[in-house]
Write a protein that holds these residues in place. Structure first.
Motif, PDB file in Angstrom:
ATOM      1  N   GLN A   1       8.050   4.896   8.509  1.00 60.36           N
ATOM      2  CA  GLN A   1       8.694   6.096   7.994  1.00 60.36           C
ATOM      3  C   GLN A   1       7.800   6.807   6.994  1.00 60.36           C
ATOM      4  O   GLN A   1       6.962   6.176   6.328  1.00 60.36           O
ATOM      5  N   ALA A   2       7.994   8.098   6.879  1.00 61.63           N
ATOM      6  CA  ALA A   2       7.245   8.876   5.892  1.00 61.63           C
ATOM      7  C   ALA A   2       7.451   8.279   4.501  1.00 61.63           C
ATOM      8  O   ALA A   2       8.560   7.869   4.144  1.00 61.63           O
ATOM      9  N   GLY A   3       6.366   8.227   3.744  1.00 58.22           N
ATOM     10  CA  GLY A   3       6.399   7.623   2.421  1.00 58.22           C
ATOM     11  C   GLY A   3       6.066   6.149   2.417  1.00 58.22           C
ATOM     12  O   GLY A   3       5.868   5.554   1.357  1.00 58.22           O
TER      13      GLY A   3
ATOM     14  N   LEU B   1       2.434   7.669   3.365  1.00 57.30           N
ATOM     15  CA  LEU B   1       2.130   8.212   4.685  1.00 57.30           C
ATOM     16  C   LEU B   1       2.974   9.434   5.001  1.00 57.30           C
ATOM     17  O   LEU B   1       4.146   9.532   4.590  1.00 57.30           O
ATOM     18  N   LYS B   2       2.364  10.365   5.709  1.00 56.39           N
ATOM     19  CA  LYS B   2       3.000  11.617   6.093  1.00 56.39           C
ATOM     20  C   LYS B   2       3.029  11.721   7.622  1.00 56.39           C
ATOM     21  O   LYS B   2       2.176  11.121   8.292  1.00 56.39           O
ATOM     22  N   PRO B   3       3.938  12.498   8.161  1.00 55.79           N
ATOM     23  CA  PRO B   3       3.956  12.678   9.623  1.00 55.79           C
ATOM     24  C   PRO B   3       2.613  13.174  10.169  1.00 55.79           C
ATOM     25  O   PRO B   3       2.236  12.805  11.290  1.00 55.79           O
ATOM     26  N   GLU B   4       1.892  13.972   9.396  1.00 55.36           N
ATOM     27  CA  GLU B   4       0.594  14.477   9.854  1.00 55.36           C
ATOM     28  C   GLU B   4      -0.487  13.398   9.879  1.00 55.36           C
ATOM     29  O   GLU B   4      -1.601  13.654  10.349  1.00 55.36           O
TER      30      GLU B   4
ATOM     31  N   SER C   1       7.137   8.665  11.112  1.00 58.84           N
ATOM     32  CA  SER C   1       8.326   9.448  11.414  1.00 58.84           C
ATOM     33  C   SER C   1       8.838  10.146  10.152  1.00 58.84           C
ATOM     34  O   SER C   1       8.727   9.615   9.046  1.00 58.84           O
ATOM     35  N   SER C   2       9.414  11.326  10.350  1.00 58.24           N
ATOM     36  CA  SER C   2       9.892  12.106   9.198  1.00 58.24           C
ATOM     37  C   SER C   2      11.339  11.759   8.860  1.00 58.24           C
ATOM     38  O   SER C   2      12.019  11.075   9.590  1.00 58.24           O
TER      39      SER C   2
END
Length: 123
Positions: free
Chosen positions: A13-15, A86-89, A122-123
């Motif tokens: 997951q994001a973050g 971590l970011k979706p990009e 994932s966002s």
């Protein structure tokens, strides 16, 4: 010849955080710099981070500075990429690479490549 095998990619997951590993085998007596590149869908492969054999030179892409940390354990012929916030990009296939210079790798060039490991955020 140097063979590189990556591991550690997964869905997060994001973050969140992940640690990628890359084990080198073959001609590991040469003091190679090692690094990470990534390729997102529909985009060209891009430099992420590199580390000199002695660990004193560690260039990073601007997009990951302050979030990713590269390290290596020469006794284990292994390089790591610690990824935080971590970011979706950041979603991409991450490739391990080995070359003669971390500076050259930062310009996008390397001599040996792994097969890649998928990281999905994932966002």
């Amino acid at each position: 010849q140097v063979q590189l095998v990556e591991s550690g990619g997964e869905l997060v997951q994001a973050g969140g955080s992940l640690r990628l590993s890359c084990a080198a085998s073959g001609r590991t007596s040469t003091r190679y710099a090692m690094g990470w590149f990534r390729q997102a869908p529909g985009k060209e492969r891009e430099f992420v981070a590199a580390i000199s054999w002695g660990g004193t030179d560690t260039p990073y892409a601007d997009s990951v500075k302050g979030r990713f940390t590269i390290s290596r354990d020469n006794a284990k012929n292994t390089v790591y990429l610690h990824m935080n916030s971590l970011k979706p990009e950041d979603t991409a296939i991450y490739y391990c690479a080995a070359g003669l210079s971390s500076t050259t790798m930062a310009s996008g060039r390397s001599d040996y490549w792994g097969q890649g490991t998928q990281v999905t955020v994932s966002s």
